[in-house]
Design an enzyme around this catalytic site. Structure first.
Site, PDB file in Angstrom:
ATOM      1  N   GLY A   1      37.969  36.527  28.249  1.00 13.80           N
ATOM      2  CA  GLY A   1      38.705  35.611  29.115  1.00 13.80           C
ATOM      3  C   GLY A   1      38.239  34.181  29.002  1.00 13.80           C
ATOM      4  O   GLY A   1      38.235  33.439  29.995  1.00 13.80           O
TER       5      GLY A   1
ATOM      6  N   SER B   1      35.108  39.656  42.377  1.00 11.96           N
ATOM      7  CA  SER B   1      35.987  38.760  43.135  1.00 11.96           C
ATOM      8  C   SER B   1      35.645  38.875  44.600  1.00 11.96           C
ATOM      9  O   SER B   1      35.088  39.900  45.040  1.00 11.96           O
ATOM     10  CB  SER B   1      37.443  39.177  42.891  1.00 11.96           C
ATOM     11  OG  SER B   1      38.312  38.603  43.849  1.00 11.96           O
TER      12      SER B   1
ATOM     13  N   GLY C   1      41.084  28.148  31.982  1.00 12.56           N
ATOM     14  CA  GLY C   1      40.526  28.153  33.325  1.00 12.56           C
ATOM     15  C   GLY C   1      39.014  28.122  33.351  1.00 12.56           C
ATOM     16  O   GLY C   1      38.366  27.472  32.525  1.00 12.56           O
TER      17      GLY C   1
ATOM     18  N   TYR D   1      43.877  45.615  42.855  1.00 11.60           N
ATOM     19  CA  TYR D   1      43.019  44.577  42.284  1.00 11.60           C
ATOM     20  C   TYR D   1      41.611  44.677  42.862  1.00 11.60           C
ATOM     21  O   TYR D   1      40.610  44.661  42.113  1.00 11.60           O
ATOM     22  CB  TYR D   1      43.610  43.197  42.578  1.00 11.60           C
ATOM     23  CG  TYR D   1      42.734  42.062  42.090  1.00 11.60           C
ATOM     24  CD1 TYR D   1      42.589  41.804  40.731  1.00 11.60           C
ATOM     25  CD2 TYR D   1      42.048  41.248  42.991  1.00 11.60           C
ATOM     26  CE1 TYR D   1      41.783  40.762  40.284  1.00 11.60           C
ATOM     27  CE2 TYR D   1      41.250  40.208  42.553  1.00 11.60           C
ATOM     28  CZ  TYR D   1      41.124  39.969  41.195  1.00 11.60           C
ATOM     29  OH  TYR D   1      40.317  38.949  40.762  1.00 11.60           O
TER      30      TYR D   1
END
Length: 311
Positions: A19, A148, A23, A173
Site C-alpha cells: 500500500g 485502525s 496517501g 472492516y
C-alpha cells in the site's frame, strides 16, 4: 509538540511495504527510501506504483526502489511475489503491512472466495508473512501491521467469520483489522518462544484524509463518502484529525523504535488518538486476548494456505 520524528539510517536494510503508492503509504515509502532503505513496493496497480517510485526518486535521487506486482486479494499473487523475493535471496529487515480496502457497499469476494476486506486486509498479509518468513528470519525483521481505530470496537464473529449470512461493511472492516492485529501479536509471541528473531508490532494511523473512504469504483463506490469529505474539511483546518503525513508517523515509529513493544499500540497521541504526534497507548480491548490471538493464528494460516510447519 512535534508531529514529526527523525528516522535512523536504514542503509543496508531491505524494507517491504504494501500500500505504498498513495496517501500515507506513499509518505511511509518516501521516508523509508530517504533514510536509505532498499525499498520494495509490491503494488496492485503497476503504473501507479511506478509513478510513485519516480516521484520519490525525483526528490531523493539516491533512493533504491523496486516495484513488484502484488494483489493481496489473490493468494496466488502473494505466493508469486514471495517466490520472486525468495529467488532474489536477500534478507528482509522490515515488513510494513499497510495496504487495505474499506467498507465496500455490498459484500464482495476475493478471487479465492473470501470476503474482500477479510481476504485483503488480513488473509493477504497473513499469506505474505508466511511466505516471506525465511527471509524475515534471515533479516531478524521487524513486522509492522497497520490496524485502525475501527479495531477499538467490534469483534470477530466466529459463527459468521466472512459475513456470508449478515454483511455490514463497517463491522466486516473492523473484524478484518482486529484479526490482523491479533495475528500480529501472536506472531511476536511465537517468535519469542521459537527463537525466530522476528519482532511484530501493531500500529494505527488515527484518522486522516486517505483514499480508503474516497471513491473506489472497483469496489462499487462511485463517489466519495460523506465521511471522507468531513475528514478532509477537519484535516485542512487542523481539527482533531491528522493529515496523510502525520498518519504515516506511527508506523514509522513502530518500524524504527529501539524498544519495540507488542503489548502497546503505536498511534497518534492526540484526543481520541485521532491525530497528533506519534506515540504509544494501550491496546484496544479486542486486541488484548492472547487466547483469541492463537485462535486467529491457527484459523488464518489454514485459510491463507500457509503450512504451520513452514514457519
Amino acid at each position: 509538540m512535534t508531529r514529526d520524528i527523525p528516522l535512523p539510517s536504514l542503509t543496508g536494510k531491505r524494507a517491504v511495504l504494501t500500500g505504498g503508492s498513495d496517501g500515507m503509504g506513499l509518505v511511509i515509502a518516501e521516508r523509508l527510501a530517504a533514510a536509505g532503505a532498499d525499498l520494495v513496493l509490491p503494488v496492485r496497480n503497476r503504473e501507479k506504483g511506478e509513478r510513485a517510485a519516480r516521484g520519490i526518486r525525483n526528490r531523493h535521487p539516491e533512493a533504491r526502489i523496486a516495484v513488484h506486482d502484488l494483489d493481496l486479494a489473490s493468494l496466488g499473487s502473494v505466493a508469486t511475489f514471495a517466490a520472486v523475493m525468495e529467488d532474489e535471496g536477500m534478507p528482509v529487515h522490515l515488513l510494513v503491512n499497510n495496504a487495505g480496502v474499506m467498507t465496500p457497499p455490498s459484500r464482495q469476494t476475493t478471487v479465492d472466495g473470501h470476503e474482500l476486506q477479510f481476504g485483503t486486509n488480513h488473509l493477504g498479509h497473513v499469506a505474505l508473512v508466511g511466505h516471506l518468513m525465511p527471509l524475515l528470519k534471515a533479516g531478524g525483521a521487524r513486522v509492522v501491521s497497520q490496524v485502525s481505530i475501527a479495531a477499538a470496537r467490534g469483534r470477530i464473529a466466529w459463527d459468521d467469520l466472512e459475513s456470508e449470512r449478515n454483511y455490514d461493511g463497517q463491522r466486516a472492516y473492523a473484524a478484518s483489522k482486529i484479526a490482523l492485529g491479533l495475528f500480529a501479536r501472536e506472531l511476536d509471541e511465537r517468535s519469542r518462544r521459537e527463537g525466530w528473531g522476528v519482532r511484530s508490532v501493531v500500529s494505527h494511523p488515527g484518522v486522516a484524509p486517505t483514499s480508503l473512504l474516497a471513491a473506489r469504483p472497483e469496489i462499487g463506490r462511485a463517489t466519495d463518502t460523506m465521511g471522507v469529505r468531513v475528514i478532509r474539511w477537519m484535516s485542512a483546518r487542523g481539527l482533531l484529525v491528522g493529515t496523510a503525513a502525520t498518519a504515516a508517523l506511527p508506523a514509522l515509529l513502530a518500524a524504527t523504535t529501539d524498544d519495540p513493544r507488542s503489548d502497546l499500540l503505536y498511534g497518534p497521541s492526540g484526543v481520541g488518538h485521532l491525530g497528533g504526534a506519534p506515540g504509544t497507548h494501550p491496546l484496544y480491548r479486542p486486541l488484548r486476548d492472547l487466547d483469541e490471538a492463537a485462535r486467529v493464528w491457527d484459523t488464518s494460516l489454514e485459510l491463507a494456505g500457509v503450512r504451520a510447519g513452514s514457519l
